[in-house]
Design a protein around this motif. Structure first.
Motif, PDB file in Angstrom:
ATOM      1  N   SER A  44       0.851  -1.193   0.000  1.00 16.93           N
ATOM      2  CA  SER A  44       0.000   0.000   0.000  1.00 16.93           C
ATOM      3  C   SER A  44       0.886   1.242   0.000  1.00 16.93           C
ATOM      4  O   SER A  44       2.041   1.200   0.442  1.00 16.93           O
ATOM      5  CB  SER A  44      -0.915   0.029   1.235  1.00 16.93           C
ATOM      6  N   SER A  45       0.307   2.343  -0.460  1.00 22.46           N
ATOM      7  CA  SER A  45       1.039   3.609  -0.421  1.00 22.46           C
ATOM      8  C   SER A  45       1.345   3.987   1.024  1.00 22.46           C
ATOM      9  O   SER A  45       2.400   4.563   1.314  1.00 22.46           O
ATOM     10  CB  SER A  45       0.216   4.711  -1.085  1.00 22.46           C
ATOM     11  N   THR A  46       0.423   3.664   1.917  1.00 25.20           N
ATOM     12  CA  THR A  46       0.636   3.977   3.338  1.00 25.20           C
ATOM     13  C   THR A  46       1.909   3.303   3.843  1.00 25.20           C
ATOM     14  O   THR A  46       2.747   3.934   4.501  1.00 25.20           O
ATOM     15  CB  THR A  46      -0.568   3.500   4.179  1.00 25.20           C
ATOM     16  N   GLU A  47       2.064   2.026   3.511  1.00 27.13           N
ATOM     17  CA  GLU A  47       3.262   1.319   3.979  1.00 27.13           C
ATOM     18  C   GLU A  47       4.521   1.956   3.387  1.00 27.13           C
ATOM     19  O   GLU A  47       5.536   2.118   4.082  1.00 27.13           O
ATOM     20  CB  GLU A  47       3.207  -0.172   3.602  1.00 27.13           C
ATOM     21  N   ILE A  48       4.444   2.330   2.127  1.00 25.71           N
ATOM     22  CA  ILE A  48       5.632   2.922   1.499  1.00 25.71           C
ATOM     23  C   ILE A  48       6.005   4.236   2.195  1.00 25.71           C
ATOM     24  O   ILE A  48       7.169   4.471   2.525  1.00 25.71           O
ATOM     25  CB  ILE A  48       5.376   3.111  -0.009  1.00 25.71           C
ATOM     26  N   ARG A  49       4.994   5.069   2.449  1.00 23.67           N
ATOM     27  CA  ARG A  49       5.293   6.341   3.140  1.00 23.67           C
ATOM     28  C   ARG A  49       5.892   6.068   4.523  1.00 23.67           C
ATOM     29  O   ARG A  49       6.843   6.730   4.954  1.00 23.67           O
ATOM     30  CB  ARG A  49       4.015   7.182   3.266  1.00 23.67           C
ATOM     31  N   ALA A  57      10.547   5.888   8.205  1.00 20.12           N
ATOM     32  CA  ALA A  57      11.296   5.094   9.187  1.00 20.12           C
ATOM     33  C   ALA A  57      12.710   4.765   8.711  1.00 20.12           C
ATOM     34  O   ALA A  57      13.443   4.026   9.375  1.00 20.12           O
ATOM     35  CB  ALA A  57      10.532   3.799   9.485  1.00 20.12           C
ATOM     36  N   GLY A  58      13.062   5.254   7.503  1.00 18.92           N
ATOM     37  CA  GLY A  58      14.409   5.000   6.988  1.00 18.92           C
ATOM     38  C   GLY A  58      14.579   3.600   6.414  1.00 18.92           C
ATOM     39  O   GLY A  58      15.709   3.129   6.278  1.00 18.92           O
ATOM     40  N   LEU A  59      13.469   2.920   6.096  1.00 17.21           N
ATOM     41  CA  LEU A  59      13.555   1.565   5.533  1.00 17.21           C
ATOM     42  C   LEU A  59      13.518   1.621   4.003  1.00 17.21           C
ATOM     43  O   LEU A  59      13.055   2.604   3.421  1.00 17.21           O
ATOM     44  CB  LEU A  59      12.396   0.703   6.054  1.00 17.21           C
ATOM     45  N   SER A  60      13.938   0.546   3.391  1.00 14.92           N
ATOM     46  CA  SER A  60      14.025   0.522   1.923  1.00 14.92           C
ATOM     47  C   SER A  60      12.645   0.362   1.284  1.00 14.92           C
ATOM     48  O   SER A  60      11.778  -0.345   1.812  1.00 14.92           O
ATOM     49  CB  SER A  60      14.897  -0.653   1.487  1.00 14.92           C
ATOM     50  N   ILE A  61      12.471   1.015   0.130  1.00 13.21           N
ATOM     51  CA  ILE A  61      11.246   0.785  -0.656  1.00 13.21           C
ATOM     52  C   ILE A  61      11.599   0.149  -2.000  1.00 13.21           C
ATOM     53  O   ILE A  61      10.770   0.069  -2.894  1.00 13.21           O
ATOM     54  CB  ILE A  61      10.437   2.079  -0.872  1.00 13.21           C
ATOM     55  N   TYR A 101      13.371  10.054  -3.734  1.00 14.70           N
ATOM     56  CA  TYR A 101      14.565  10.490  -3.002  1.00 14.70           C
ATOM     57  C   TYR A 101      15.123  11.794  -3.553  1.00 14.70           C
ATOM     58  O   TYR A 101      15.607  12.635  -2.787  1.00 14.70           O
ATOM     59  CB  TYR A 101      15.601   9.358  -2.945  1.00 14.70           C
ATOM     60  N   ALA A 102      14.982  11.992  -4.867  1.00 20.29           N
ATOM     61  CA  ALA A 102      15.490  13.248  -5.449  1.00 20.29           C
ATOM     62  C   ALA A 102      14.713  14.445  -4.903  1.00 20.29           C
ATOM     63  O   ALA A 102      15.251  15.547  -4.804  1.00 20.29           O
ATOM     64  CB  ALA A 102      15.382  13.194  -6.975  1.00 20.29           C
ATOM     65  N   HIS A 103      13.440  14.228  -4.553  1.00 24.65           N
ATOM     66  CA  HIS A 103      12.604  15.334  -4.071  1.00 24.65           C
ATOM     67  C   HIS A 103      12.331  15.251  -2.572  1.00 24.65           C
ATOM     68  O   HIS A 103      11.485  15.978  -2.047  1.00 24.65           O
ATOM     69  CB  HIS A 103      11.286  15.379  -4.849  1.00 24.65           C
ATOM     70  N   SER A 104      13.019  14.360  -1.906  1.00 20.60           N
ATOM     71  CA  SER A 104      12.876  14.183  -0.448  1.00 20.60           C
ATOM     72  C   SER A 104      11.417  14.053  -0.018  1.00 20.60           C
ATOM     73  O   SER A 104      10.998  14.669   0.969  1.00 20.60           O
ATOM     74  CB  SER A 104      13.507  15.366   0.296  1.00 20.60           C
ATOM     75  N   LEU A 105      10.649  13.246  -0.752  1.00 25.52           N
ATOM     76  CA  LEU A 105       9.234  13.085  -0.403  1.00 25.52           C
ATOM     77  C   LEU A 105       9.072  12.093   0.749  1.00 25.52           C
ATOM     78  O   LEU A 105       9.872  11.168   0.899  1.00 25.52           O
ATOM     79  CB  LEU A 105       8.439  12.566  -1.605  1.00 25.52           C
ATOM     80  N   TYR A 106       8.022  12.300   1.525  1.00 23.12           N
ATOM     81  CA  TYR A 106       7.580  11.369   2.582  1.00 23.12           C
ATOM     82  C   TYR A 106       8.630  11.143   3.681  1.00 23.12           C
ATOM     83  O   TYR A 106       8.611  10.110   4.346  1.00 23.12           O
ATOM     84  CB  TYR A 106       7.190  10.003   1.971  1.00 23.12           C
ATOM     85  N   GLN A 107       9.526  12.095   3.856  1.00 28.76           N
ATOM     86  CA  GLN A 107      10.589  11.869   4.843  1.00 28.76           C
ATOM     87  C   GLN A 107      10.061  11.940   6.269  1.00 28.76           C
ATOM     88  O   GLN A 107      10.579  11.269   7.145  1.00 28.76           O
ATOM     89  CB  GLN A 107      11.686  12.937   4.681  1.00 28.76           C
TER      90      GLN A 107
END
Ligand code: ATP
Length: 193
Positions: free
Chosen positions: A156-161, A166-170, A183-189
């Motif tokens: 889900s998108s929720t899990e990805i965000r 949490a600094g985990l891999s997607i 990562y280029a736009h620092s989204l969902y940090q």
């Protein structure tokens, strides 16, 4: 022409969305599948998307690049206010007046389907194609579904965000192009965005 519409927030798009779309193309013999990122989802009025519309659109476009039957439309992003499906379908049908339209719908939306804005008009314009996320039995599904898609991917998108915050891999959950964009736009940090 056989055209399917796939609406969502796509915040961000992930392989669950994309596999489902590919299944739809194959099973329904589609000529075109149009992804429709929503500005404001009428069913999620109190939870605005985390990424801005332009970013969600770019991630979708990157994700579908190279698959010629996939298309991304910004029609709902260009409209003010909630994105009502019936308005979208009517606008798109002007472009393809002879086409047969399918509307992909997650089982989570089924209970409320009859309450959708101008549902009686919408059901005359499209054939609903339903899919589940977890363990729903097709037999329990709504009489409005003309066919179903069976594949489930537990993404889900929720899990990805949450994983990003949490600094985990997607990696492997989203296409590489989407991961690079995020990562280029620092989204969902931040989980509080
Ligand atoms: P969020 O976690 O932010 O609620 P989402 O992953 O459900 O997002 P949406 O953009 O809301 O993504 O999804 C659009 C449509 O795709 C919805 O109908 C949703 O049920 C469906 N969908 C999303 N992910 C999957 C998946 N892994 N398998 C099947 N359907 C999915």
């Amino acid at each position: 022409m056989r055209i399917a519409l796939f609406g969502g927030t796509f915040d961000p798009v992930h392989h669950g969305h994309l596999m489902l779309a590919q299944d739809a193309v194959e099973q329904l013999g589609l000529d075109k599948l149009i992804f429709l990122p929503a500005q404001v989802n009428p069913h999620k009025l109190h939870t605005a998307p985390k990424a801005e519309a332009a970013h969600r659109l770019k991630m979708l476009r990157a994700a579908v690049a190279g698959e010629e039957r996939f298309e991304v439309s910004s029609i709902e992003l260009a409209r003010e206010g909630p994105s009502y499906s019936v308005d979208t379908v009517q606008a798109l049908q002007e472009n393809w007046p002879e086409a047969r339209f399918f509307f992909l719908l997650g089982a989570d939306n089924l209970p409320k389907l009859p309450t959708w804005h101008r549902f009686d008009d919408l059901r005359k314009l499209v054939e609903f194609v339903c899919f589940g996320r977890n363990t729903e039995k097709n037999a329990d599904w709504n009489p409005h579904c003309s066919s179903t898609l069976e594949r489930r991917l537990d993404i889900s998108s929720t899990e990805i965000r949450q994983r990003i915050a949490a600094g985990l891999s997607i990696r492997y959950l989203v296409p590489e192009s989407v991961r690079a964009f995020i990562y280029a736009h620092s989204l969902y940090q931040s989980s509080h965005e």
